[in-house]
Design an enzyme around this catalytic site. Structure first.
Site, PDB file in Angstrom:
ATOM      1  N   ASP A  99      41.747  33.254  33.912  1.00  0.00           N
ATOM      2  CA  ASP A  99      40.631  32.432  33.025  1.00  0.00           C
ATOM      3  C   ASP A  99      39.688  33.364  32.152  1.00  0.00           C
ATOM      4  OD1 ASP A  99      39.514  33.313  35.395  1.00  0.00           O
ATOM      5  OD2 ASP A  99      38.434  31.351  35.813  1.00  0.00           O
ATOM      6  N   ASP A 150      45.412  33.465  42.858  1.00  0.00           N
ATOM      7  CA  ASP A 150      44.330  32.639  43.455  1.00  0.00           C
ATOM      8  C   ASP A 150      44.662  30.945  43.268  1.00  0.00           C
ATOM      9  OD1 ASP A 150      42.874  34.816  44.011  1.00  0.00           O
ATOM     10  OD2 ASP A 150      41.625  34.366  42.249  1.00  0.00           O
ATOM     11  N   MET A 197      42.504  36.589  50.343  1.00  0.00           N
ATOM     12  CA  MET A 197      41.887  36.184  48.963  1.00  0.00           C
ATOM     13  C   MET A 197      41.750  34.945  48.498  1.00  0.00           C
ATOM     14  SD  MET A 197      42.993  39.634  46.752  1.00  0.00           S
ATOM     15  CE  MET A 197      42.061  41.302  46.873  1.00  0.00           C
ATOM     16  N   GLN A 221      47.985  41.627  49.217  1.00  0.00           N
ATOM     17  CA  GLN A 221      48.346  40.301  48.787  1.00  0.00           C
ATOM     18  C   GLN A 221      48.802  40.353  47.492  1.00  0.00           C
ATOM     19  OE1 GLN A 221      45.447  37.164  50.729  1.00  0.00           O
ATOM     20  NE2 GLN A 221      44.492  39.164  50.696  1.00  0.00           N
TER      21      GLN A 221
HETATM   22  O1  F6P Z   1      41.596  36.861  41.310  1.00  0.00           O
HETATM   23  C1  F6P Z   1      42.438  37.565  41.913  1.00  0.00           C
HETATM   24  C2  F6P Z   1      41.584  38.487  42.995  1.00  0.00           C
HETATM   25  O2  F6P Z   1      42.589  39.161  43.650  1.00  0.00           O
HETATM   26  C3  F6P Z   1      40.709  37.434  43.989  1.00  0.00           C
HETATM   27  O3  F6P Z   1      41.592  36.747  44.958  1.00  0.00           O
HETATM   28  C4  F6P Z   1      39.918  38.657  44.601  1.00  0.00           C
HETATM   29  O4  F6P Z   1      38.601  38.065  44.785  1.00  0.00           O
HETATM   30  C5  F6P Z   1      39.612  39.306  43.497  1.00  0.00           C
HETATM   31  O5  F6P Z   1      40.879  39.235  42.457  1.00  0.00           O
HETATM   32  C6  F6P Z   1      39.892  40.910  43.878  1.00  0.00           C
HETATM   33  O6  F6P Z   1      39.225  41.643  42.567  1.00  0.00           O
HETATM   34  P1  F6P Z   1      39.449  43.263  42.377  1.00  0.00           P
HETATM   35  O7  F6P Z   1      40.838  43.499  42.264  1.00  0.00           O
HETATM   36  O8  F6P Z   1      38.449  43.480  41.284  1.00  0.00           O
HETATM   37  O9  F6P Z   1      38.944  43.652  43.965  1.00  0.00           O
END
Ligand code: F6P
Length: 358
Positions: free
Chosen positions: A115, A140, A182, A284
């Site tokens: 998004d 997600d 996540m 994940q």
């Molecule tokens: O939006 C994808 C995601 O993996 C979420 O599930 C998680 O909260 C976030 O990104 C983690 O982000 P980063 O890679 O910046 O730690």
């Protein structure tokens, strides 16, 4: 004149990004012989000096289908309307981006992202005149415009395998195991993996959970000769009485050591059992996409090429009732999809005895 189209990946990576790029490039080359430029690190490759782009052709697509991550690179800290500066301030560098776009002779961009990235693409189109076509991505699965985003099933698969592994050790030691997965503010990964992995308890951001209900479920299992329990905790899940405002919720989770740690701390005094918690984290997001995601990513790549062929700028491909169609990006990012707590999947979980804590 040969058309020249840029393609980029923005935000967090997801298994299947390379498969989308491959499908887009193959379609564009085999059907229309367009020139395709892959932009490095989200929009950054367009405004950095020198520009960071790669000419993509059928040879550059070799071996990409099953490869995780994105070979173009990505970032989730690169909004060109508020680009972080070394002194901590933020600067609008879209004039440099437009200069790069024009200099490279591009006609439009295919933007693969969640998004946040789609919102930036739309703003670039409206305020800076850069035509964009969107392709939705996130593990997600929280974009309401599409039935599925690629990457979600791959993440669920990893989380399910982790639960299978936790099961055997939990059972051997009669322990309560918490697995944090996540999903940001949505519980889709937790719910699907929890059902697939035979969890006893699933804690979702959409259901503020009651520690006593969770403890009672674990004690109930102990009383019928099932001394171990498996608890899946979505990273956004908090007990009742915690903030419902999303920013507050995120702050609380960061300061409190994460959702699984908070859950374990709340249950420890209420149940007589050893407990351990595991945070699955970026495992994940890494690795190869599962077959479903490879197929979906390929369908999205082909559909994005079709949108460009028809000059349908401002639209995003999506999966709707099993068919790949498109939707205006504006509409696609307007609503965020949470788990429907009255929906069929939640009913399935409850019907099979899974405790949601609320
Ligand atoms: O939006 C994808 C995601 O993996 C979420 O599930 C998680 O909260 C976030 O990104 C983690 O982000 P980063 O890679 O910046 O730690």
């Amino acid at each position: 004149m040969t058309r020249r189209i840029g393609i980029l990946t923005g935000g967090g990576d997801a298994p299947g990004l390379n498969a989308v790029i491959r499908a887009f490039v193959k379609t564009a080359k085999l059907r229309w012989d367009w020139r395709i430029l892959g932009v490095e690190d989200s929009f950054n490759g367009l405004f950095s000096e020198p520009r960071r782009v790669h000419e993509l052709d059928l040879v550059s697509c070799k071996g990409l289908l099953h490869r995780g991550g994105t070979f173009l690179g990505t970032t989730n800290r690169g909004d060109p309307f508020a680009f972080p500066q070394p002194d901590g301030s933020k600067r609008d560098i879209t004039a440099d981006l437009v200069a790069g776009f024009v200099e490279l002779g591009l006609e439009g961009l295919v933007v693969i992202g969640g998004d946040g990235t789609q919102a930036i693409g739309l703003r670039l189109m409206r305020e800076r005149g850069i035509p964009v076509v969107g392709v939705p991505k996130t593990i997600d699965n929280d974009l309401s415009a599409t039935d599925y985003t690629f990457g979600f099933q791959s993440a669920v698969e990893v989380a399910t395998e982790a639960l299978d592994r936790l099961h055997t050790t939990a059972e051997s030691h009669d322990r309560v195991m918490f697995l944090e997965v996540m999903g940001r503010d949505a519980g889709h990964i937790a719910l699907s993996a929890g059902i697939a992995g035979g969890a006893d308890i699933i804690l979702l951001p959409e259901v503020p959970w009651d520690p006593e209900r969770v403890a009672a479920k674990i004690r109930g299992r102990q009383s019928i000769g099932r001394p171990f329990s498996i608890v899946v905790v979505a990273e956004g899940a908090l007990p009742v009485g915690c903030p419902t405002d999303l920013d507050e919720r995120r702050k609380r989770l960061k300061s409190g050591g994460g959702a699984a740690a908070i859950a374990m701390a709340n249950i420890e005094g209420r149940v007589d059992a050893e407990m351990r918690s595991t945070v699955l984290g970026h495992l994940q997001r890494g690795g190869s996409p599962v077959a479903f995601d490879r197929v979906l990513a390929t369908r999205f790549g082909v559909a994005a090429a079709d949108l460009v062929a028809e000059h349908r700028w401002g639209e995003m491909v999506r999966l709707s009732n099993g068919h790949v169609t498109s939707v205006p990006i504006e509409e696609a990012i307007a609503t965020y999809r949470l788990v429907d707590i009255d929906g069929e999947l939640v009913r399935t979980a409850r019907a099979t005895g899974i405790e949601l804590g609320g």
